[in-house]
Design a protein around this motif. Structure first.
Motif, PDB file in Angstrom:
ATOM      1  N   UNK A 129      15.270  91.082  49.494  1.00 17.85           N
ATOM      2  CA  UNK A 129      15.681  89.763  49.968  1.00 17.85           C
ATOM      3  C   UNK A 129      17.181  89.535  49.859  1.00 17.85           C
ATOM      4  N   UNK A 130      17.788  90.041  48.820  1.00 21.56           N
ATOM      5  CA  UNK A 130      19.242  89.877  48.784  1.00 21.56           C
ATOM      6  C   UNK A 130      19.889  90.675  49.916  1.00 21.56           C
ATOM      7  N   UNK A 131      19.335  91.859  50.205  1.00 19.06           N
ATOM      8  CA  UNK A 131      19.872  92.637  51.330  1.00 19.06           C
ATOM      9  C   UNK A 131      19.651  91.910  52.650  1.00 19.06           C
ATOM     10  N   UNK A 132      18.451  91.377  52.795  1.00 19.58           N
ATOM     11  CA  UNK A 132      18.122  90.665  54.032  1.00 19.58           C
ATOM     12  C   UNK A 132      19.108  89.531  54.265  1.00 19.58           C
ATOM     13  N   UNK A 133      19.423  88.845  53.192  1.00 19.05           N
ATOM     14  CA  UNK A 133      20.369  87.741  53.283  1.00 19.05           C
ATOM     15  C   UNK A 133      21.723  88.240  53.782  1.00 19.05           C
ATOM     16  N   UNK A 134      22.189  89.318  53.171  1.00 19.47           N
ATOM     17  CA  UNK A 134      23.503  89.832  53.565  1.00 19.47           C
ATOM     18  C   UNK A 134      23.486  90.308  55.012  1.00 19.47           C
ATOM     19  N   UNK A 135      22.457  91.064  55.373  1.00 16.44           N
ATOM     20  CA  UNK A 135      22.342  91.508  56.764  1.00 16.44           C
ATOM     21  C   UNK A 135      22.294  90.317  57.710  1.00 16.44           C
ATOM     22  N   UNK A 136      21.560  89.283  57.319  1.00 17.58           N
ATOM     23  CA  UNK A 136      21.413  88.117  58.200  1.00 17.58           C
ATOM     24  C   UNK A 136      22.750  87.417  58.394  1.00 17.58           C
ATOM     25  N   UNK A 137      23.483  87.262  57.300  1.00 15.55           N
ATOM     26  CA  UNK A 137      24.807  86.639  57.415  1.00 15.55           C
ATOM     27  C   UNK A 137      25.683  87.444  58.365  1.00 15.55           C
ATOM     28  N   UNK A 138      25.644  88.774  58.201  1.00 19.33           N
ATOM     29  CA  UNK A 138      26.450  89.625  59.083  1.00 19.33           C
ATOM     30  C   UNK A 138      25.982  89.508  60.523  1.00 19.33           C
ATOM     31  N   UNK A 139      24.662  89.502  60.706  1.00 18.98           N
ATOM     32  CA  UNK A 139      24.124  89.467  62.062  1.00 18.98           C
ATOM     33  C   UNK A 139      24.538  88.199  62.793  1.00 18.98           C
ATOM     34  N   UNK A 140      24.430  87.075  62.093  1.00 20.40           N
ATOM     35  CA  UNK A 140      24.697  85.825  62.792  1.00 20.40           C
ATOM     36  C   UNK A 140      26.168  85.423  62.746  1.00 20.40           C
ATOM     37  N   UNK A 141      26.979  86.180  62.060  1.00 22.48           N
ATOM     38  CA  UNK A 141      28.422  85.914  62.160  1.00 22.48           C
ATOM     39  C   UNK A 141      29.053  86.944  63.105  1.00 22.48           C
ATOM     40  N   UNK A 142      29.299  88.137  62.629  1.00 21.36           N
ATOM     41  CA  UNK A 142      29.988  89.120  63.474  1.00 21.36           C
ATOM     42  C   UNK A 142      29.059  89.982  64.322  1.00 21.36           C
ATOM     43  N   UNK A 143      27.766  89.930  64.036  1.00 24.24           N
ATOM     44  CA  UNK A 143      26.844  90.804  64.768  1.00 24.24           C
ATOM     45  C   UNK A 143      26.789  92.176  64.122  1.00 24.24           C
ATOM     46  N   UNK A 144      25.623  92.805  64.182  1.00 26.64           N
ATOM     47  CA  UNK A 144      25.506  94.104  63.521  1.00 26.64           C
ATOM     48  C   UNK A 144      25.176  95.239  64.484  1.00 26.64           C
TER      49      UNK A 144
END
Ligand SMILES: Nc1ncnc2c1ncn2[C@@H]1O[C@H](COP(=O)(O)OP(=O)(O)O)[C@@H](O)[C@H]1O
Ligand SMILES: Nc1ncnc2c1ncn2[C@@H]1O[C@H](COP(=O)(O)OP(=O)(O)O)[C@@H](O)[C@H]1O
Ligand SMILES: Nc1ncnc2c1ncn2[C@@H]1O[C@H](COP(=O)(O)OP(=O)(O)O)[C@@H](O)[C@H]1O
Lengths: 406, 113, 113, 113, 406, 406
Positions: free
Chosen positions: A361-376
């Motif tokens: 879940x902590x990873x998911x959070x970080x990935x999600x922040x990245x996805x919805x800000x700069x895109x992954x």
């Protein structure tokens, strides 16, 4: 310092250094394995990621992670004061740091395989920064850092990191894959799976052998001492068991793919050997070789079914990292609970679940922040052309003619 | 008489074209990897700080020999399937074949293809 | 006038054909790697438990430009040598050449080849 | 009508030819890697003490489709630029094109190229 | 246990472990060397064989071979009771097992090179099973197992296995090749030899370097002890001699190919280095560096002529394994008889012959049984298409365009 | 010998051996790095050069160089008596020889990269012979041989050879390049630079990792002792600093190429990591990890600009060896003068200049003699066709289709 004490100090520190060198070598193994299992058009990308993630992991773990993990702090997280001093109890502090830092890099390498062939470079590096500076050290603080998360992880036993390193890498990667989606062209409609063969099997085989060798340091070094008969006996058992578990994993995958597919599948054999290694890692010290063979063989079998399982659920894992590191990290940790006399299976399950939930879940959070800000994810066209040309401007094999859609 | 249809296409369209042609009952084709440019030019790349031009872009060449009667249908099918509307879609060139032979049987003409 | 003879053959026949042609006094050819299918289809492969189709089989393309007079003999020789009698032996296609030039000397026509 | 100009050249001449053609205003070409021999034969190589013949030499094939009017100029330009005067310079072959289509737009004939 | 005794125990066991790791690494070397010297169409096959044979060798040697070799038993064969206990005299038993097991894998790897590009996978694995579980251990029981075959091998001296490992691998391979025949297209009528160049020379070079590095463990570890001045001095000599013999072998092959062929032939230089290594292996401890250079240089010369010799007799050995391991295994063993003061040449010859006959004929028998039951050779069409596609369904470099008969 | 003294002797010698093995492994690293960064048509040539130069270096250094360097002699050059005896003060003499010899091979490997793709084989080997037998040992006699060149190099400090090994290799290569000229097609008229991309980036990456691992022996072994708490603490610091300087170099190059070119350039990242390694080599023992990161990062930045600088001056260095080894050898040596308390910057500068001048001009002389006698450059046609086909008659990847001028 008395002479015999000094000798022990020397040998213990030395063993950490040698083991650290072997584990550092695993970075090369991951780079080769992954470069061999992706397509030529994404090879420069995966090579770049592997060398830079290792570099970043070392530096971020030095500045932040090591102290979050081993600093006193509270039971959730360490103190965060920068590593200082030179000698810890009984061995050189820096040798310990060197050994520990190559572990965190291993966890990070697992992620790079899972998200290969479609992730953007800089967001990926961002994730690695957080993983190595914060997520990995915090869960490591609970187990190897000794706090037991305030008693929750009492009795949890993970000798060299089946859970703490390998399945942590796997959970972090899984979180990424879920937000990232599969590679274009991997899954057709109505459940068809289009395989995407790796482009360079000698490289993948080399990578497997490199990892295998490095694992002797990974597991052997986790004894953390060499300078007594008891220690060297333990290390001998650890190394012999590590080796034979890998053998068993490879052979199990060999036999199983022959039975299932009427052919031996080399990439599965490679994954089988690695699975044996991951599975034995939670407890390479206690079992007889017979048991090590059994644990490794189950690893080799699990990986074959796990790869099909993830494919079925459209979780696209180009190099099989989830099947190898996550699934067998769990299996290896459970096996300790089942087979090691003084370890409770329930404590193992609790450890797997607690660490899994936290990491995922902590990873998911970080990935999600990245996805919805700069895109992954790279653009569709970039993915089609290959990340190498579009993002890195550099082909891995510029002079070799490649098949185009043939 | 037979026609040779030579299409230069974007590589990733090959699969689709192959299927479209199978549907209209044309089988048999030979493909090869080529590079080319036309209105679509290459791009600039950078290696160790120095710029250079990549002029040629990878394309796939399809060669199909068909009977004169089938030719138009095949051309049309390729045209339709290969089209993305973006620059670099490629070309179709058609030539006369003066003889066609199937090596295995010695059959000639339309029977050969 | 010259003819272009284009033969799609099984790769391992190349050596033999080259020698057979040398014997009848034809020299000069250009070859390239191609892939294709016709009556001979590809096969199914399996990678990590998932099946996939390999449609195209490797073939070698031989291109020979000869004078009109030599053409039949060359065709016959290729036909004979390339034949194994098994499916996938390949095809020979013949085209008219409207001009042939040797770059080094500027010679044209039959002197160019 | 269009002509297809097919030139087999020494690979290292490609760059120069590309530039020379750009200067005379011809754009668009397709290239591929081929091997061949003619008057220039291969050479003998040695591997672990055993000799063997390397018959085929690497060449580059250029294919350009041009309008009939442009054809002579293009041929001349290639001829001039590709020439080194040494054996193995290569050949130019010309063919008739019976149809040319630009996939993206559906244009045909001279507009397609 | 007294402190100094314990330290010696620790260091001796530790050295076996480190050496074992280095020898295990040789498995990667063989895999890369052989993958680089076969054609692309048979690369997956050779990679698969190399990783699975290593795995099988470890497991079969554990269950059977180790005790046939080191168990008490009689003078012909050991007891066959499964390895047990943890510490042997003066070092950890398991560290000894680990070191020994990687040797048997080396012998097996030699076979895989010799029969490459035409052997069927499963019969090959069957042979490896017998070789590693029975044939290798039995002859090893006579020499390193210490029984001297009832006195027949008295005085036979083979420090690290020029005969016991390398030429044993060579004899086993030779028996196979004789029943298997040459690759299609290798020998024309009227004595013409058509060379079949290796497909990836960087890989072959890498493999050679890997083997070279691993050999420091192979020979150095055969001192079996580290914990005294005498031991470390011996190991120093062993490693320095091993290194310089390889150098001499490489340079000799370089010069000889220049003289013979007017060109330096890289594959011969690689084989030359390996030949120097094999040749010094029977006695890397006693010679001066001058002598080591001489022994290695003769190795480098022998290999060049041996390769031509085998070609002449239509014995097709794709990677030169016979010329490297068999021929130079013999040369190295003889050299000990010639140069080492206390060793009789005749005892060496007897050892070579006895072990050679036993290995060759028992191998021949096994190969013959396999040949006339399940068959050992792939079909002609499979051989033409490549074993990778037909038997393994997996190309080693699926995206790279290969030359077809050009 | 007392027990504790013997243990120290054992451990010290042992550490030299292990370090020597790691440094020998760097030969493989150079071979792979260079093979990955040249074009396919010159790959066999570079592989052949790398394995034969290592072999030649070992033998010539044994017969001549080692004694010119460490023999008593006078302050300019050592005695020239062939290495003899077995134990030096406190460790095995042969272990010391083995460790030293792999260093000279490293210096020689640097040259091979610099002159790649156009040098003739035999003149190159001639140069290597003189470099390893004479030039390297003489300058080494001044510093590590301890004579200080009659006081001129007093106070000069170079722990593991930023100057003595790396920039010496660089100067020797630079002298060669100046007489050799650039590769055809690298520099156009009016200052245009045509990049010539390396043909196999996975190989180049592998080579970098191999060098990185080997460097732990290169720097760690230069402590020359292991058997005390002080030694192992020092080695720990050395290895940890070496590792983190490489990380910093890689990351600095990663960030800088992103800023300069809007893309991360993998080959620059590889060169960056190596630059960090070279830069830290002059003094990996004293700095804090913070400082090691700084020194490495500057290395990673310098290499990017140095590559552009050399390109601008039409000094064609195919693998970036000058930028990595020469430039950062200098930087690393200066850094010791700047940051290490007891070392004077001026002494460092003097050392760099004296050794640089000696190496550069003696190399220039040798190259010039070779150039004007036998010639050092292959013919234009050979260069166009590739050295592999014309000089070695062997392609590195004979079955792979290559792009021809496309
Ligand atoms: N005159 C020509 N002769 C030969 N090949 C051509 C010619 N023009 C284009 N091509 C081939 O067709 C491909 C696509 O052409 P291009 O002009 O870029 O696309 P579009 O037709 O969509 O504008 C080129 O990459 C080249 O391989
Ligand atoms: N109509 C066609 N147009 C172009 N190439 C063809 C055609 N038919 C066959 N070929 C080429 O010839 C090869 C052999 O053809 P195939 O039909 O399989 O063999 P056979 O003629 O023996 O039945 C194919 O792989 C393909 O490359
Ligand atoms: N008759 C031919 N048919 C097809 N290709 C040919 C023919 N003759 C030559 N070529 C091609 O042209 C290349 C150069 O021809 P060659 O005769 O060697 O040179 P030159 O024309 O300068 O004498 C050959 O390598 C081959 O690829």
């Amino acid at each position: 310092m008395e002479f015999s004490e000094e000798m022990k100090y020397v040998l213990d520190s030395f063993w950490l250094l040698i083991s650290g060198c072997l584990v550092m070598w695993m970075a090369a193994g991951f780079a080769m394995l992954e470069a061999g299992l992706v397509r030529t058009k994404n090879t420069t990308a995966i090579l770049t990621k592997n060398i830079t993630l290792y570099s970043l992991a070392c530096i971020s773990y030095y500045y932040v992670g090591y102290n979050l993990m081993y600093g006193s702090g509270n039971s959730f997280v360490g103190s965060g004061v920068m590593m200082s001093g030179t000698s810890a109890d009984g061995h050189s502090l820096i040798s310990d740091f060197f050994f520990q830092v190559v572990f965190v890099a291993t966890a990070a390498s697992i992620v790079s395989g899972t998200v290969a062939e479609r992730i953007k470079f800089w967001p990926f590096m961002g994730f690695i920064l957080v993983l190595t500076a914060v997520i990995y050290p915090i869960q490591g603080h609970w187990s190897w850092g000794g706090t037991s998360l305030g008693g929750m992880l009492d009795g949890f036993s993970d000798f060299a990191g089946s859970t703490i390193v390998h399945s942590v890498g796997g959970w972090a990667g899984l979180a990424g894959v879920l937000l990232l989606g599969a590679r274009k062209g991997k899954f057709g409609s109505d459940g068809v799976i289009y395989p995407i063969p790796g482009s360079n099997l000698p490289l993948a085989t080399l990578g497997t052998f490199v990892l295998w060798l490095g694992w002797f340091g990974f597991n052997g070094g986790s004894q953390l001492a060499l300078g007594s008969k008891a220690d060297v006996d333990a290390i001998s058992a650890v190394i012999a068991n590590t080796n034979i578990a890998a053998c068993a994993g490879a052979l199990a995958a060999m036999i199983l793919t022959q039975l299932l597919y009427k052919r031996v599948d080399l990439t599965m054999v490679l994954n089988g050997a690695l699975s044996g290694l991951v599975a034995i890692t939670a407890g390479p010290d206690y079992p007889s070789m017979n048991l090590a063979i059994f644990i490794g063989a189950i690893g080799g079998i699990l990986v074959v079914f796990a790869i099909q399982f993830f494919d079925k659920f459209k979780i696209d894992d180009p190099v099989g990292a989830l099947s190898v590191h996550l699934v067998n990290g769990i299996w290896g940790t459970l096996a300790v609970g089942i087979f090691k006399p003084d370890v409770a299976l329930f404590a193992q399950i609790k450890g797997i679940v607690v660490i899994g939930i936290f990491t995922f879940f902590s990873s998911l959070l970080v990935w999600a922040v990245l996805k919805f800000s700069v895109g992954i994810r790279v653009s569709e066209e970039e993915e089609y052309n290959g990340i190498d040309v579009d993002e890195f401007g550099l082909q891995a094999y510029p002079e070799f003619v490649e098949r185009q859609g043939v | 008489m037979q026609k040779k249809i030579e299409a230069i296409i974007k590589p990733f369209k090959l699969e689709e074209i192959k299927q479209a042609l199978a549907e209209i009952g044309s089988f048999g084709m030979t493909i090869s990897d080529v590079k080319g440019f036309g209105q679509q030019k290459g791009h600039t790349a950078l290696y160790r700080g120095a710029e250079y031009e990549v002029d040629f872009l990878p394309k796939t060449k399809i060669e199909i020999i068909v009977s004169e009667e089938m030719a138009d249908l095949v051309i049309e099918t390729i045209e339709k399937t290969a089209k993305t509307g973006k620059i670099g879609d490629g070309k179709i060139f058609v030539y006369d074949v003066s003889q066609a032979i199937r090596i295995r049987t010695g059959q000639t003409g339309n029977e050969a293809i």
